[in-house]
Design a protein around this motif. Structure first.
Motif, short mmCIF file in Angstrom:
data_model
loop_
_atom_site.label_atom_id
_atom_site.label_comp_id
_atom_site.label_asym_id
_atom_site.label_seq_id
_atom_site.Cartn_x
_atom_site.Cartn_y
_atom_site.Cartn_z
N VAL A 84 -70.76 -61.87 24.61
CA VAL A 84 -71.71 -62.72 25.46
C VAL A 84 -71.79 -61.70 26.56
O VAL A 84 -70.80 -61.46 27.33
CB VAL A 84 -70.80 -63.99 25.60
CG1 VAL A 84 -71.54 -64.79 26.80
CG2 VAL A 84 -70.50 -64.62 24.30
N PRO A 85 -73.02 -61.72 27.01
CA PRO A 85 -73.48 -60.77 28.10
C PRO A 85 -73.08 -61.59 29.52
O PRO A 85 -73.15 -62.70 29.72
CB PRO A 85 -74.76 -60.75 28.33
CG PRO A 85 -75.39 -61.28 26.94
CD PRO A 85 -74.48 -61.94 26.36
N ILE A 86 -72.37 -60.79 30.23
CA ILE A 86 -72.04 -61.22 31.78
C ILE A 86 -72.96 -60.76 32.76
O ILE A 86 -73.31 -59.78 32.97
CB ILE A 86 -70.54 -60.66 32.06
CG1 ILE A 86 -69.76 -60.73 30.84
CG2 ILE A 86 -69.98 -61.15 33.40
CD1 ILE A 86 -69.24 -62.17 30.50
N GLU A 87 -73.37 -61.92 33.46
CA GLU A 87 -74.49 -61.76 34.24
C GLU A 87 -74.29 -61.76 35.59
O GLU A 87 -75.13 -61.26 36.46
CB GLU A 87 -75.58 -62.94 34.09
CG GLU A 87 -76.15 -63.35 32.60
CD GLU A 87 -77.29 -64.08 32.73
OE1 GLU A 87 -77.95 -64.56 33.73
OE2 GLU A 87 -77.85 -64.42 31.58
N TYR A 88 -73.10 -62.20 35.97
CA TYR A 88 -72.64 -61.70 37.44
C TYR A 88 -70.94 -61.85 37.33
O TYR A 88 -70.50 -62.61 36.49
CB TYR A 88 -73.02 -63.08 38.26
CG TYR A 88 -72.52 -63.05 39.79
CD1 TYR A 88 -72.93 -62.01 40.81
CD2 TYR A 88 -71.53 -63.91 40.10
CE1 TYR A 88 -72.62 -62.13 41.89
CE2 TYR A 88 -70.84 -63.90 41.43
CZ TYR A 88 -71.76 -62.86 42.24
OH TYR A 88 -70.81 -63.08 43.47
N GLY A 89 -70.43 -60.97 38.14
CA GLY A 89 -69.18 -60.71 38.28
C GLY A 89 -68.33 -59.83 36.94
O GLY A 89 -69.22 -59.28 36.27
N PRO A 90 -67.16 -60.12 36.92
CA PRO A 90 -66.20 -61.04 37.66
C PRO A 90 -66.27 -60.62 39.22
O PRO A 90 -66.16 -59.33 39.51
CB PRO A 90 -64.80 -60.88 36.99
CG PRO A 90 -64.81 -59.57 36.15
CD PRO A 90 -66.16 -59.46 36.09
N ARG A 99 -64.63 -65.50 39.70
CA ARG A 99 -65.67 -66.30 38.68
C ARG A 99 -66.48 -65.04 37.87
O ARG A 99 -66.64 -63.98 38.44
CB ARG A 99 -66.67 -67.53 39.31
CG ARG A 99 -67.49 -67.03 40.44
CD ARG A 99 -68.15 -67.90 41.06
NE ARG A 99 -69.22 -67.20 41.89
CZ ARG A 99 -70.11 -67.93 42.23
NH1 ARG A 99 -70.64 -69.08 42.00
NH2 ARG A 99 -71.18 -67.39 43.22
N PHE A 100 -67.23 -65.74 36.94
CA PHE A 100 -68.22 -64.87 36.40
C PHE A 100 -69.16 -65.97 35.67
O PHE A 100 -68.73 -66.89 35.50
CB PHE A 100 -67.78 -63.79 35.33
CG PHE A 100 -67.14 -64.40 34.24
CD1 PHE A 100 -67.90 -64.77 33.06
CD2 PHE A 100 -65.81 -64.78 33.94
CE1 PHE A 100 -67.18 -65.13 31.76
CE2 PHE A 100 -65.07 -65.33 32.91
CZ PHE A 100 -66.00 -65.39 31.79
N TYR A 101 -70.48 -65.27 35.72
CA TYR A 101 -71.62 -66.12 34.97
C TYR A 101 -71.66 -65.43 33.67
O TYR A 101 -71.93 -64.25 33.52
CB TYR A 101 -72.79 -65.97 35.71
CG TYR A 101 -73.00 -66.97 37.12
CD1 TYR A 101 -71.64 -67.46 37.74
CD2 TYR A 101 -74.14 -66.81 37.96
CE1 TYR A 101 -72.20 -68.46 38.76
CE2 TYR A 101 -74.44 -67.72 38.69
CZ TYR A 101 -73.17 -68.31 39.27
OH TYR A 101 -73.53 -69.17 40.41
N ALA A 102 -72.04 -66.56 32.75
CA ALA A 102 -72.55 -65.96 31.50
C ALA A 102 -73.45 -67.18 30.84
O ALA A 102 -73.45 -68.25 31.34
CB ALA A 102 -71.27 -65.75 30.55
N ARG A 103 -74.37 -66.66 29.93
CA ARG A 103 -75.16 -67.67 29.35
C ARG A 103 -74.64 -68.26 28.01
O ARG A 103 -74.29 -67.43 27.02
CB ARG A 103 -76.46 -67.19 29.03
CG ARG A 103 -77.24 -66.85 30.48
CD ARG A 103 -78.90 -67.20 30.37
NE ARG A 103 -79.31 -66.90 31.62
CZ ARG A 103 -79.64 -67.68 32.37
NH1 ARG A 103 -79.65 -68.82 32.25
NH2 ARG A 103 -80.25 -67.65 33.79
N ASP A 104 -74.82 -69.49 27.74
CA ASP A 104 -74.20 -69.99 26.55
C ASP A 104 -75.29 -69.75 25.59
O ASP A 104 -76.32 -69.33 25.86
CB ASP A 104 -73.88 -71.29 26.84
CG ASP A 104 -74.94 -72.52 26.73
OD1 ASP A 104 -76.08 -72.07 26.59
OD2 ASP A 104 -74.64 -73.68 26.89
#
Length: 116
Positions: A84-90, A99-104
């Motif tokens: 799952v690509p991490i879009e921000y962070g951690p 925190r971190f952002y990922a797309r479902d």
């Protein structure tokens, strides 16, 4: 009148994708399965909250969902293992969360966080 619960609903033609992300990666239990509609959750007691923002903090976009976990590093490792690509962070934010952002699988931007 009192609000007792708020549920987020996502339209999809492939509900099996939810099992991998919300069930296996984030560890939520399948609470209800009608075949055409599934609900994932936990027995944790939660505060009813709705958030609105012009940004997600630190110049990030407003996430569609924020999910607080008790072990951010474990959640991150599960996302990475599932590619799952991490879009921000951690990242540790100045307001006391890591925190971190990922797309479902449905394209929703998910803010996965732990209070520090």
């Amino acid at each position: 009148m009192k609000v007792k619960r708020i549920m987020a609903n996502t339209a999809t033609s492939d509900i099996d994708k939810a099992a991998a992300f919300y069930g296996e990666i984030l560890g939520l239990e399948l609470l209800m399965d009608h075949g055409w509609f599934r609900t994932y959750g936990s027995d944790e007691k939660m505060t009813v909250q709705l958030s609105f923002g012009t940004e997600g903090g630190s110049g990030t976009p407003v996430p569609d969902l924020s999910i607080e976990v008790d072990d951010l590093e474990a959640a991150l490792a599960r996302c990475e293992k599932a590619y799952v690509p991490i879009e921000y962070g951690p990242v540790s934010e100045p307001w006391g969360v890591r925190r971190f952002y990922a797309r479902d699988p449905f394209g929703k931007l998910v803010n996965i966080l732990q209070h520090e």
